[in-house]
Design an enzyme around this catalytic site. Structure first.
Site, PDB file in Angstrom:
ATOM      1  N   GLU A  35       0.884  -1.126  -0.190  1.00 49.80           N
ATOM      2  CA  GLU A  35      -0.082   0.160  -0.014  1.00 49.80           C
ATOM      3  C   GLU A  35       0.832   1.166  -0.004  1.00 49.80           C
ATOM      4  OE1 GLU A  35      -2.646   0.160   3.200  1.00 49.80           O
ATOM      5  OE2 GLU A  35      -3.430   2.230   2.472  1.00 49.80           O
ATOM      6  N   ARG A 259       4.729 -12.828  10.024  1.00 49.63           N
ATOM      7  CA  ARG A 259       5.402 -11.439   9.820  1.00 49.63           C
ATOM      8  C   ARG A 259       6.897 -11.379  10.232  1.00 49.63           C
ATOM      9  NH1 ARG A 259       3.378  -6.174   9.308  1.00 49.63           N
ATOM     10  NH2 ARG A 259       1.439  -6.583   8.382  1.00 49.63           N
ATOM     11  N   LYS A 269       4.569   0.840   9.218  1.00 54.12           N
ATOM     12  CA  LYS A 269       4.745   2.135   8.656  1.00 54.12           C
ATOM     13  C   LYS A 269       4.064   3.376   9.364  1.00 54.12           C
ATOM     14  CE  LYS A 269       3.061  -0.029   4.786  1.00 54.12           C
ATOM     15  NZ  LYS A 269       2.515  -0.127   3.538  1.00 54.12           N
TER      16      LYS A 269
HETATM   17  P1  ATP Z   1       2.777  -2.195   7.892  1.00 55.68           P
HETATM   18  O1  ATP Z   1       1.836  -2.563   9.096  1.00 55.68           O
HETATM   19  O2  ATP Z   1       4.163  -1.678   8.012  1.00 55.68           O
HETATM   20  O3  ATP Z   1       2.093  -0.791   7.187  1.00 55.68           O
HETATM   21  P2  ATP Z   1       1.659  -3.577   5.825  1.00 55.68           P
HETATM   22  O4  ATP Z   1       1.459  -4.988   5.749  1.00 55.68           O
HETATM   23  O5  ATP Z   1       0.341  -2.730   6.320  1.00 55.68           O
HETATM   24  O6  ATP Z   1       2.582  -3.433   6.965  1.00 55.68           O
HETATM   25  P3  ATP Z   1       1.666  -3.375   3.079  1.00 55.68           P
HETATM   26  O7  ATP Z   1       2.256  -2.213   2.334  1.00 55.68           O
HETATM   27  O8  ATP Z   1       0.261  -3.607   3.084  1.00 55.68           O
HETATM   28  O9  ATP Z   1       2.090  -3.356   4.566  1.00 55.68           O
HETATM   29  O10 ATP Z   1       2.379  -4.817   2.813  1.00 55.68           O
HETATM   30  C1  ATP Z   1       2.923  -5.186   1.391  1.00 55.68           C
HETATM   31  C2  ATP Z   1       3.186  -6.693   1.637  1.00 55.68           C
HETATM   32  O11 ATP Z   1       4.481  -6.630   2.698  1.00 55.68           O
HETATM   33  C3  ATP Z   1       2.113  -7.400   2.207  1.00 55.68           C
HETATM   34  O12 ATP Z   1       2.130  -8.710   1.380  1.00 55.68           O
HETATM   35  C4  ATP Z   1       2.516  -7.741   3.553  1.00 55.68           C
HETATM   36  O13 ATP Z   1       2.114  -9.034   4.034  1.00 55.68           O
HETATM   37  C5  ATP Z   1       4.224  -7.615   3.520  1.00 55.68           C
HETATM   38  N1  ATP Z   1       4.682  -7.431   4.882  1.00 55.68           N
HETATM   39  C6  ATP Z   1       4.524  -6.286   5.764  1.00 55.68           C
HETATM   40  N2  ATP Z   1       5.273  -6.029   6.870  1.00 55.68           N
HETATM   41  C7  ATP Z   1       5.791  -7.662   6.837  1.00 55.68           C
HETATM   42  C8  ATP Z   1       6.574  -8.100   7.678  1.00 55.68           C
HETATM   43  N3  ATP Z   1       7.014  -7.412   8.972  1.00 55.68           N
HETATM   44  N4  ATP Z   1       7.211  -9.303   7.454  1.00 55.68           N
HETATM   45  C9  ATP Z   1       6.842  -9.925   6.427  1.00 55.68           C
HETATM   46  N5  ATP Z   1       6.105  -9.425   5.465  1.00 55.68           N
HETATM   47  C10 ATP Z   1       5.730  -8.184   5.500  1.00 55.68           C
HETATM   48 MG    MG Z   2      -1.313  -2.391   5.305  1.00 52.15          MG
END
Ligand code: ATP
Ligand code: MG
Length: 555
Positions: A35, A259, A269
């Site tokens: 995102e 994760r 983020k």
């Molecule tokens: P954040 O909580 O930092 O916003 P998010 O999962 O909402 O993380 P996205 O931009 O939606 O962030 O994530 C893009 C991809 O990265 C998704 O497939 C997500 O599952 C993966 N991802 C994000 N954080 C992690 C993590 N700590 N470990 C492994 N994969 C991750």
């Molecule tokens: Mg997200």
């Protein structure tokens, strides 16, 4: 590091291997779906290495898809940084897609559900919807709007799209089962009204699909074979499958892994954004940040990050990974690639009393003993040098192999010197160390017969250039700040940045290039910071030389 990591690395690979063997697929298609609401961090790196890594191992390709269905938090700056970071990590996507490219198709999908009596427009407020949802132990109740006719729903939905209704006044919901054991299946919201400007579609839309109605459908549209996400999406899988079945679209499959979080930092983020906006750090790419851009600016090589992600592998259990493991891979990498140079961070003058004051000479010093091809450079030497204050002791001690009155030490790449005297200033601080050098002890042609245990680095005073040097420590004082009581910001390490405003560096460093790695002998690995200019060089310490990890590993 989890003991299950290497086995678990195989669990998705095994599925894929089997899918290829049984002919379910002839190639696999994965996607990385960020995102664009922030910069990528180490957790994302793990997902990137997994998704792109799979299609390096197996036939197929990976798409980059921006999950941009939330207009209020998304920005083009983030899109650009995400692309730069993935490329820098060494991966190439086949197609660059945006969930917002599919808004028309998603709208048509919604209309199809309405026509099949599988979705309805609900006038309830979000609070009313939440109450009617029930709880995990209590079934939900049907909304009074659930029995609307297909015609009325079609009419209302098109008027939602036309902007006739206020934000939040209506939603489109799937008609599934308000008593379902999976709460997410209790008539989930598919569309909401939000009159917000979108970074790509502008003001064309005022209704936006929810994550669950955009993500799986986007996977289908792109024929993603293996849609890999993190464990919190397990309960969503049922809805993911339900929508695919009811819409009769390409059957993508969702797989989940745990994760990856790293200790002494946060990988969210939202929290990282807070560090930036509240000025705890300078920017998203502050070298203390666990963002990919922060690590790049800090001097971490992309190959070290890839090796780290590969080593931690993937698993089904969430755990906190030791940042020391990443530092281990960084050192391993830089040891092979970084030129050894000399820089004095806390200087004190060393005068060689028997070396002619008008004389200078150029001494050849190997650039990198780990890499023969790296060659040599010439380092200027003279009778007045800078050395580290900590390399001198006023009184000799046992097992002290550096300078003290009467002690001998080798000056790296130069001569053996013997300390004959030292001076103090009026405050009583040591201000100058006096030595004699042994002319026959020159490095490479030493005939002195003297053996010394210690070697110290130095910079010739008249040839020295200056630089600002930034030393970094952990950003947080505790291993898992997000899991601590209270606010994660309470656990910030306020001493995470130490600035040395005037370090003396050997003149060859005037030609340093951005991103070029150096080992400042005995001081660690350093990289030129992007804010350097010809008037002022700034070096970031990437990592110290101390190798805790090898000790832990018994290496
Ligand atoms: P954040 O909580 O930092 O916003 P998010 O999962 O909402 O993380 P996205 O931009 O939606 O962030 O994530 C893009 C991809 O990265 C998704 O497939 C997500 O599952 C993966 N991802 C994000 N954080 C992690 C993590 N700590 N470990 C492994 N994969 C991750
Ligand atoms: Mg997200």
């Amino acid at each position: 590091m989890s003991d299950s990591s290497t086995e678990s690395l195989n669990f998705i690979e095994e599925i894929i291997e089997n899918d290829l063997k049984t002919g379910k697929y002839s190639q696999i298609i994965t996607r990385f779906p960020p995102e664009p609401n922030g910069y990528l961090h180490l957790g994302h790196a793990s997902s990137i290495c997994l998704n792109f890594g799979l299609t390096k191992t197996f036939p197929g390709y990976t798409n980059l898809r921006f999950d941009d269905t939330n207009p209020s938090t998304e920005e083009t700056e983030y899109v650009d940084s995400i692309k730069e970071d993935i490329k820098w990590l060494g991966f190439e996507w086949k197609h660059e897609f945006y969930a917002s490219d599919y808004f028309d198709m998603l709208y048509d999908f919604a209309v199809k559900l309405i026509k099949n009596n599988l979705a309805y427009v609900d006038d309830s407020t979000s609070e009313e919807i939440a109450i009617m949802k029930g709880s995990p132990v209590q079934p939900g109740t049907d909304s009074p709007y659930r029995t609307r006719s297909v015609e009325e729903n079609l009419d209302l939905f098109s008027r939602m799209k036309a902007g006739e209704f206020a934000d939040g006044s209506r939603t489109l919901r799937a008609k599934i089962d308000m008593k379902h054991t999976n709460m997410l299946m209790r008539d989930p919201v598919l569309y909401r009204i939000k009159k917000a400007h979108h970074h790509r579609t502008g003001d064309k839309w005022c209704i936006y699909p929810m994550y669950d109605f955009a993500h799986g459908q986007s996977d289908s549209i792109e024929n993603i074979s293996h849609s890999i996400c993190t464990m919190e999406f397990i309960p969503h899988r049922e809805l993911y499958d339900w929508l695919i079945e009811k819409l009769e679209i390409y059957p993508s499959h969702q797989y989940e892994f745990a994760r990856r979080n790293v200790n002494y930092t946060v990988t969210s983020k939202r929290k990282l954004l807070q560090l930036v906006t509240d000025n705890y750090v300078e920017s998203w790419d502050d070298p203390r940040m666990p963002t990919i851009s922060g690590l790049r600016r800090r001097g971490y090589p992309p190959s070290a990050i890839r090796n780290f992600c590969e080593r931690i592998g993937i698993g089904k259990r969430e755990n906190l990974v030791d940042i020391g493991l990443l530092e281990f891979f960084v050192r391993e990498d830089l040891n092979k690639s970084a030129s050894r140079v000399m820089a004095v961070l806390e200087p004190i003058q060393l005068t060689i009393s028997n070396y002619p004051s008008e004389q200078t000479e150029l001494l050849p010093i190997e650039n990198n003993p780990e890499d023969e091809a790296s060659g040599q450079r010439e380092v200027p030497f003279s009778n007045k040098l800078w050395i580290e204050r900590e390399d001198f002791k006023e009184v000799m001690e046992k097992k002290w192999f550096r300078l003290a009155p009467g002690a001998m030490v080798r000056l790296k790449g130069a001569y053996i010197v013997k300390c004959t005297d030292f001076k103090k200033d009026i405050q009583g601080n040591i201000s100058e160390i006096i030595c004699e050098y042994i002319p026959e002890s020159k490095s490479g042609s030493d005939t002195s017969g003297i053996n010394v245990k210690g070697t110290i680095h130095w910079v010739s005073q008249i040839h020295a250039a200056t630089a600002e040097v930034r030393l970094y420590d952990r950003l947080f004082k505790v291993e898992n700040p997000a899991a601590e009581e209270g606010d994660f910001l309470d656990y910030i390490n306020h001493d995470s940045l130490q600035i040395i405003s005037k370090a003396y560096i050997e003149p060859s460093l005037l030609d340093a290039e951005l991103g070029q790695a150096f080992q400042f002998i005995r001081k660690g690995y350093f990289v030129l910071d992007k804010n350097s200019n010809s008037d002022k060089l700034i070096f970031n310490r990437t990592v110290t030389l101390k190798d805790n990890w090898a000790k832990v590993q018994g290496k």
